[in-house]
Motif scaffolding. Structure first.
Motif, PDB file in Angstrom:
ATOM      1  N   ALA A 223      24.116  -4.612  -5.623  1.00  0.00           N
ATOM      2  CA  ALA A 223      24.604  -3.079  -4.997  1.00  0.00           C
ATOM      3  C   ALA A 223      25.833  -2.800  -5.557  1.00  0.00           C
ATOM      4  O   ALA A 223      26.105  -3.500  -6.828  1.00  0.00           O
ATOM      5  N   SER A 224      26.170  -1.945  -5.573  1.00  0.00           N
ATOM      6  CA  SER A 224      26.765  -0.666  -6.659  1.00  0.00           C
ATOM      7  C   SER A 224      28.100  -0.793  -5.556  1.00  0.00           C
ATOM      8  O   SER A 224      27.508   0.411  -4.399  1.00  0.00           O
ATOM      9  N   GLY A 225      28.815   0.488  -6.381  1.00  0.00           N
ATOM     10  CA  GLY A 225      29.875   1.514  -5.313  1.00  0.00           C
ATOM     11  C   GLY A 225      30.432   2.146  -6.764  1.00  0.00           C
ATOM     12  O   GLY A 225      30.781   2.119  -8.156  1.00  0.00           O
ATOM     13  N   THR A 226      30.724   3.249  -6.007  1.00  0.00           N
ATOM     14  CA  THR A 226      30.712   4.424  -7.027  1.00  0.00           C
ATOM     15  C   THR A 226      32.099   5.650  -6.676  1.00  0.00           C
ATOM     16  O   THR A 226      31.936   5.973  -5.000  1.00  0.00           O
ATOM     17  N   ARG A 227      32.929   5.873  -7.707  1.00  0.00           N
ATOM     18  CA  ARG A 227      34.116   7.202  -7.077  1.00  0.00           C
ATOM     19  C   ARG A 227      33.343   8.416  -7.656  1.00  0.00           C
ATOM     20  O   ARG A 227      31.843   8.150  -7.550  1.00  0.00           O
ATOM     21  N   LYS A 228      33.437   9.296  -6.496  1.00  0.00           N
ATOM     22  CA  LYS A 228      33.278  10.696  -6.656  1.00  0.00           C
ATOM     23  C   LYS A 228      33.305  11.240  -8.571  1.00  0.00           C
ATOM     24  O   LYS A 228      32.303  11.881  -8.095  1.00  0.00           O
ATOM     25  N   ASP A 229      34.189  11.388  -9.039  1.00  0.00           N
ATOM     26  CA  ASP A 229      34.051  11.334 -10.373  1.00  0.00           C
ATOM     27  C   ASP A 229      33.001  10.657 -11.076  1.00  0.00           C
ATOM     28  O   ASP A 229      32.561  11.039 -12.379  1.00  0.00           O
ATOM     29  N   GLY A 230      32.374   9.887 -10.429  1.00  0.00           N
ATOM     30  CA  GLY A 230      31.087   9.165 -11.211  1.00  0.00           C
ATOM     31  C   GLY A 230      31.143   7.792 -12.014  1.00  0.00           C
ATOM     32  O   GLY A 230      30.426   7.627 -12.020  1.00  0.00           O
ATOM     33  N   LEU A 231      32.470   7.085 -11.635  1.00  0.00           N
ATOM     34  CA  LEU A 231      33.039   6.080 -12.417  1.00  0.00           C
ATOM     35  C   LEU A 231      32.206   5.055 -11.152  1.00  0.00           C
ATOM     36  O   LEU A 231      32.960   4.930  -9.880  1.00  0.00           O
TER      37      LEU A 231
ATOM     38  N   ALA B 247      32.039  -0.881  -8.850  1.00  0.00           N
ATOM     39  CA  ALA B 247      32.110  -2.377  -8.767  1.00  0.00           C
ATOM     40  C   ALA B 247      29.967  -2.640  -8.512  1.00  0.00           C
ATOM     41  O   ALA B 247      29.197  -1.545  -8.513  1.00  0.00           O
ATOM     42  N   TRP B 248      29.770  -3.691  -9.124  1.00  0.00           N
ATOM     43  CA  TRP B 248      28.291  -4.067  -9.300  1.00  0.00           C
ATOM     44  C   TRP B 248      28.314  -5.387  -9.072  1.00  0.00           C
ATOM     45  O   TRP B 248      28.729  -6.502  -9.209  1.00  0.00           O
ATOM     46  N   GLU B 249      27.186  -5.787  -8.205  1.00  0.00           N
ATOM     47  CA  GLU B 249      26.508  -7.102  -7.370  1.00  0.00           C
ATOM     48  C   GLU B 249      25.248  -7.771  -8.103  1.00  0.00           C
ATOM     49  O   GLU B 249      24.325  -6.261  -7.974  1.00  0.00           O
ATOM     50  N   PHE B 250      25.206  -8.689  -8.546  1.00  0.00           N
ATOM     51  CA  PHE B 250      23.588  -7.802  -9.476  1.00  0.00           C
ATOM     52  C   PHE B 250      23.078  -9.777  -9.335  1.00  0.00           C
ATOM     53  O   PHE B 250      23.512 -10.305  -9.820  1.00  0.00           O
ATOM     54  N   ARG B 251      22.411  -9.896  -8.275  1.00  0.00           N
ATOM     55  CA  ARG B 251      20.941 -11.309  -7.978  1.00  0.00           C
ATOM     56  C   ARG B 251      20.338 -12.028  -8.609  1.00  0.00           C
ATOM     57  O   ARG B 251      19.351 -10.898  -7.966  1.00  0.00           O
ATOM     58  N   ASN B 252      19.765 -12.378  -9.492  1.00  0.00           N
ATOM     59  CA  ASN B 252      18.199 -12.210 -10.250  1.00  0.00           C
ATOM     60  C   ASN B 252      17.538 -13.212  -9.205  1.00  0.00           C
ATOM     61  O   ASN B 252      18.348 -14.676  -9.493  1.00  0.00           O
ATOM     62  N   TYR B 253      16.583 -13.988  -8.957  1.00  0.00           N
ATOM     63  CA  TYR B 253      16.169 -14.739  -7.874  1.00  0.00           C
ATOM     64  C   TYR B 253      14.610 -15.058  -9.202  1.00  0.00           C
ATOM     65  O   TYR B 253      14.148 -14.434  -8.800  1.00  0.00           O
ATOM     66  N   ASN B 254      14.827 -16.571  -9.590  1.00  0.00           N
ATOM     67  CA  ASN B 254      13.435 -17.182 -10.614  1.00  0.00           C
ATOM     68  C   ASN B 254      13.795 -16.393 -11.687  1.00  0.00           C
ATOM     69  O   ASN B 254      13.307 -17.435 -12.480  1.00  0.00           O
ATOM     70  N   SER B 255      13.943 -15.383 -12.017  1.00  0.00           N
ATOM     71  CA  SER B 255      13.147 -14.536 -13.702  1.00  0.00           C
ATOM     72  C   SER B 255      14.052 -15.053 -14.778  1.00  0.00           C
ATOM     73  O   SER B 255      13.545 -15.638 -15.444  1.00  0.00           O
ATOM     74  N   GLY B 256      15.235 -15.530 -14.223  1.00  0.00           N
ATOM     75  CA  GLY B 256      15.980 -15.482 -15.665  1.00  0.00           C
ATOM     76  C   GLY B 256      17.389 -14.764 -15.839  1.00  0.00           C
ATOM     77  O   GLY B 256      17.659 -13.847 -15.534  1.00  0.00           O
TER      78      GLY B 256
ATOM     79  N   GLU C  51      30.163   0.027 -18.056  1.00  0.00           N
ATOM     80  CA  GLU C  51      31.583  -0.709 -17.631  1.00  0.00           C
ATOM     81  C   GLU C  51      31.840  -0.385 -16.487  1.00  0.00           C
ATOM     82  O   GLU C  51      31.274   0.564 -15.957  1.00  0.00           O
ATOM     83  N   VAL C  52      32.248  -1.648 -15.891  1.00  0.00           N
ATOM     84  CA  VAL C  52      32.303  -1.670 -14.239  1.00  0.00           C
ATOM     85  C   VAL C  52      33.533  -3.019 -14.339  1.00  0.00           C
ATOM     86  O   VAL C  52      33.432  -3.756 -14.440  1.00  0.00           O
ATOM     87  N   PRO C  53      34.715  -2.350 -12.962  1.00  0.00           N
ATOM     88  CA  PRO C  53      36.148  -3.268 -13.418  1.00  0.00           C
ATOM     89  C   PRO C  53      35.788  -4.363 -11.974  1.00  0.00           C
ATOM     90  O   PRO C  53      36.664  -5.445 -12.269  1.00  0.00           O
ATOM     91  N   HIS C  54      35.256  -4.775 -12.295  1.00  0.00           N
ATOM     92  CA  HIS C  54      34.243  -5.324 -10.491  1.00  0.00           C
ATOM     93  C   HIS C  54      32.934  -5.850 -10.525  1.00  0.00           C
ATOM     94  O   HIS C  54      32.039  -4.810  -9.731  1.00  0.00           O
ATOM     95  N   GLN C  55      32.516  -7.093 -11.205  1.00  0.00           N
ATOM     96  CA  GLN C  55      31.410  -6.980 -10.682  1.00  0.00           C
ATOM     97  C   GLN C  55      30.895  -9.041 -10.356  1.00  0.00           C
ATOM     98  O   GLN C  55      32.183  -9.745 -10.463  1.00  0.00           O
ATOM     99  N   ARG C  56      30.102  -9.047  -9.620  1.00  0.00           N
ATOM    100  CA  ARG C  56      29.055 -10.530  -9.249  1.00  0.00           C
ATOM    101  C   ARG C  56      28.256 -10.413  -9.763  1.00  0.00           C
ATOM    102  O   ARG C  56      27.213  -9.410  -9.676  1.00  0.00           O
ATOM    103  N   VAL C  57      27.808 -11.193 -11.247  1.00  0.00           N
ATOM    104  CA  VAL C  57      26.476 -11.506 -10.985  1.00  0.00           C
ATOM    105  C   VAL C  57      26.415 -12.235 -10.987  1.00  0.00           C
ATOM    106  O   VAL C  57      26.812 -13.467 -11.903  1.00  0.00           O
TER     107      VAL C  57
END
Length: 698
Positions: free
Chosen positions: A441-449, A452-461, A470-476
């Motif tokens: 899941a991601s969030g982006t401003r109108k200017d393209g920056l 937010a970035w959320e990234f969850r990997n099940y099993n692969s590694g 560059e993302v100021p707010h992340q959950r990985v």
């Protein structure tokens, strides 16, 4: 910011329980070792993993005749490391690579080594050998100066000799090393030859032993032969999860074959391949089976069985999403795929005077040595593993089950036994690249920056799981799950899955914002090395000048792994139904520091692209109730010559940086590049690997 340890967790095969355990009986033990106390060095013990030799002689030996032998635990599995390591030593000894004899992967002759994996050979072994060679060179210069009573600074080493330009005196390395004192010289921190001054490194020299590969005279594990050698075969279960209840071997004439049935192991050894197959077919096994999952329920199973770990967070996802003008979420999947090496697992085992010697194709000779010692309950000093050049590995030959199987049959037969897995055994019972479900899941401003970035990997590694943007707010985070199939290391580990999901998602964001995908990436990318490869690939590809539509499209993908940086651009053509997909052209820019051998590095990149092409388009292990359904090349599609696109490789040579990352990194960009190109060609957003429907991949 909190972090979680997610490095190389997908090397699942190294955490497996031993497949077999055949401890010697008390009588066998005393017959082999005699009475008394024997201390066993089992896998993982500190004495088995002794420190690297501190003396030159542990790595480089200069004979009285001037011959130069180099010792390394690294294996040659098709990556041509013998050539680049020869170049490294030749550079520091001021000789030609042809003067180097490389002794590799013989546990009785070379220093302990963890194994050939993780793109570690060039960044770790090459400097070690260069250090030994540089120390030897300086020792020989000092020795010559002392013998000749001249100033050390005036002497020159070249072409296997030390000479004094002022007096004209010279002596070969062999003459100076005849008392072998050089072997005992302690390794020093002698500076390496600077990349700007390289005479051997950085050049495209021919492959060592290249002629023997081309003519077919080169010998691999499957070519090893010994007097009175028998052929082995092992009984395999009918499906995953099946356990052996009993075996009736009465139909096998004792004169025809040796039959071994012990715990969960059953196998035969006979005088020929045909005799061994007949004996195996005559066994009457009874199996206990349980219901097993099928591929149709794979990703639901992975998600349901996953155990969430501590999260890796930066900032606040909630704040980042609140600050976004555009929010996107999507799920991506990758199938299990097979390593499909040209040479299946193979081993030749021999017991002689209580010592076990095994020739086998593996990437971890010392690891297999430890497995053998543990399996048979003997000291590691009684085990020798020799690795002939091996017909590819790709991370798939880390374990030593075939060596253990051959050794057990040889022990029973009382003679050497060769065991070569069939292609079907390789497809069914080796381990696979992990399948995975990735939710983003991601969030982006109108200017393209990005906000937010959320990234969850099940099993692969966890390899390659952190975003390079560059993302100021992340959950990985990476979530361990219960895998229905055996899984483990594969080229670049989970980076292929994580880069695929991330780079396709970045493309989706760019489309939603109405931005050029390259412009969007560069807007959120500060890493100068990664920017450089994206810009170089875009220039060579002609990004922006390749028109999309009417069944044609172009896309990009890139990233970093193991110290290498890559960007890949692809152009594809396709019908709307994806039944006539053709990757027309691929351009890859790659940077891995100082280039050791340009031509061979280019070959590495091209090989990675072709391998990645298979995983991108059609490779997938199909299974039902614990049975692999496509265990042969006629059903498991790998890239064919007709599938290959025009490939252009742009190498960025950074002589100011150490060499690292060539073996694995180049594979990570091609799958997302093709997926993004297919979107522009067909309007269909594909989020699962392989990209093509099963009927189109055949």
């Amino acid at each position: 910011m909190t972090t979680q340890p997610c490095f190389d967790v997908e090397r699942y095969e190294l955490a497996e329980d031993a497949a077999y355990w055949f401890p010697l009986s008390r009588r066998e033990f005393i017959q082999t070792f005699g009475a008394g106390v024997v201390v066993l060095a089992l896998a993982g013990s500190t004495d088995a993993q002794e420190s690297a030799p501190r003396e030159v002689g542990g790595w480089v030996h200069i004979g009285a005749d001037g011959s130069i032998s180099v010792f390394t635990g690294k294996t040659e599995v098709g990556q041509n490391i013998r050539t680049s390591l020869s170049q490294a030593v030749a550079e520091e000894l001021r000789v030609s690579p042809e003067a180097i004899r490389m002794v590799m992967a013989d546990t009785d002759r070379v220093p302990f080594d963890m194994g050939t994996f993780g793109s570690r050979t060039t960044p770790t072994m090459a400097p070690q050998l260069r250090k030994a060679a540089a120390t030897a060179r300086e020792f020989l210069l000092d020795k010559a100066a002392k013998e000749w009573g001249t100033g050390r600074e005036t002497l020159v080493s070249s072409n296997g000799s030390v000479r004094d330009p002022a007096s004209g005196r010279s002596a070969t390395y062999g003459q100076l090393a005849k008392d072998e004192a050089v072997l005992k010289a302690v390794l020093t921190d002698t500076p390496f030859t600077a990349a700007e001054e390289w005479q051997v490194l950085g050049k495209s020299i021919l492959k060592v032993n290249g002629r023997s590969f081309v003519t077919g005279s080169h010998r691999f594990t499957t070519d090893v032969a010994m007097p009175e050698m028998a052929v082995g075969k092992v009984l395999r279960p009918p499906s995953i999860g099946a356990t052996l209840v009993s075996v009736d071997s009465s139909a096998v004439p004792k004169a025809d074959a040796t039959v071994v049935v012990e715990k969960n192991f059953a196998g035969v050894a006979a005088g020929s391949e045909e005799a061994a197959e007949r004996a195996l077919a005559a066994l009457r096994p009874q199996w206990s089976t349980t219901a097993q999952p099928s591929d149709s329920e794979l990703f639901q199973l992975l998600k349901a069985s996953g155990t969430p770990p501590p999260e890796s967070t930066k900032g606040s996802i909630e704040e980042g999403m609140a600050a976004a003008d555009t929010r996107i979420s999507a799920a991506y999947t990758v199938a299990y795929i097979a390593h499909a090496p040209l040479e299946p697992r193979a081993a030749v085992a021999q017991w002689e005077n209580g010592k076990l010697t095994v020739h086998t194709g593996t990437q971890r000779p010392f690891g297999v040595k430890q497995e053998l010692a543990r399996a048979f309950g003997i000291p590691e000093s009684r085990v020798r593993v020799i690795v002939p050049d091996t017909g590819s590995g790709y991370g798939g030959k880390h374990t030593g089950e075939v060596a253990v199987e051959a050794a057990r049959l040889a022990k029973a037969a009382g003679k050497p036994v060769k065991l070569v897995w069939t292609r079907e055994e390789e497809f069914k019972w080796a381990y696979f690249r992990p399948a995975g479900l990735i939710e983003t899941a991601s969030g982006t401003r109108k200017d393209g920056l990005l906000t937010a970035w959320e990234f969850r990997n099940y099993n692969s590694g966890g390899a390659g799981i952190q975003t390079m943007y560059e993302v100021p707010h992340q959950r990985v985070h990476f979530v361990r799950a219960d895998s229905p199939l055996r899984q483990g290391s594969y080229r670049a580990l989970a980076s292929t899955a994580n880069h695929f999901a991330r780079e396709v998602h970045m493309d989706e964001i760019a489309v939603a914002l109405g931005l050029d995908p390259l412009e969007f990436r560069l807007k959120n990318l500060k890493d100068p090395r990664l920017r450089a490869v994206f810009e170089a690939a875009a220039e060579a590809f002609g990004w922006g000048r390749v028109k999309a539509g009417n069944g044609r499209g172009s896309g990009m993908g890139g990233g970093l792994e193991k110290g290498g940086y890559v960007a890949t651009f692809a152009e594809v053509s396709s019908g709307k139904d994806l039944r006539s997909v053709k990757v027309e052209r691929v351009v890859t820019a790659f940077e891995c520091g100082a280039v050791v051998n340009p031509e061979h590095l280019k070959n590495q990149v091209e090989g990675a692209l072709v391998m990645g092409l298979g995983g991108a388009l059609f490779e997938a292990v199909r299974f039902e109730n614990g049975r692999v359904l496509n265990a042969r090349f006629s059903r498991y599609r790998v890239p064919r010559f007709s599938d290959l696109p025009r490939i252009e490789t742009v190498l960025l040579d950074r002589k100011d940086l150490r060499s690292a990352g060539a073996g694995e990194c180049p594979i990570v960009g091609i799958a997302p590049a093709i997926a993004n190109a297919l979107f522009r060609a067909t309007g269909k957003r594909l989020r699962s690997l392989p990209l093509l429907p099963q009927e189109a991949a055949g």
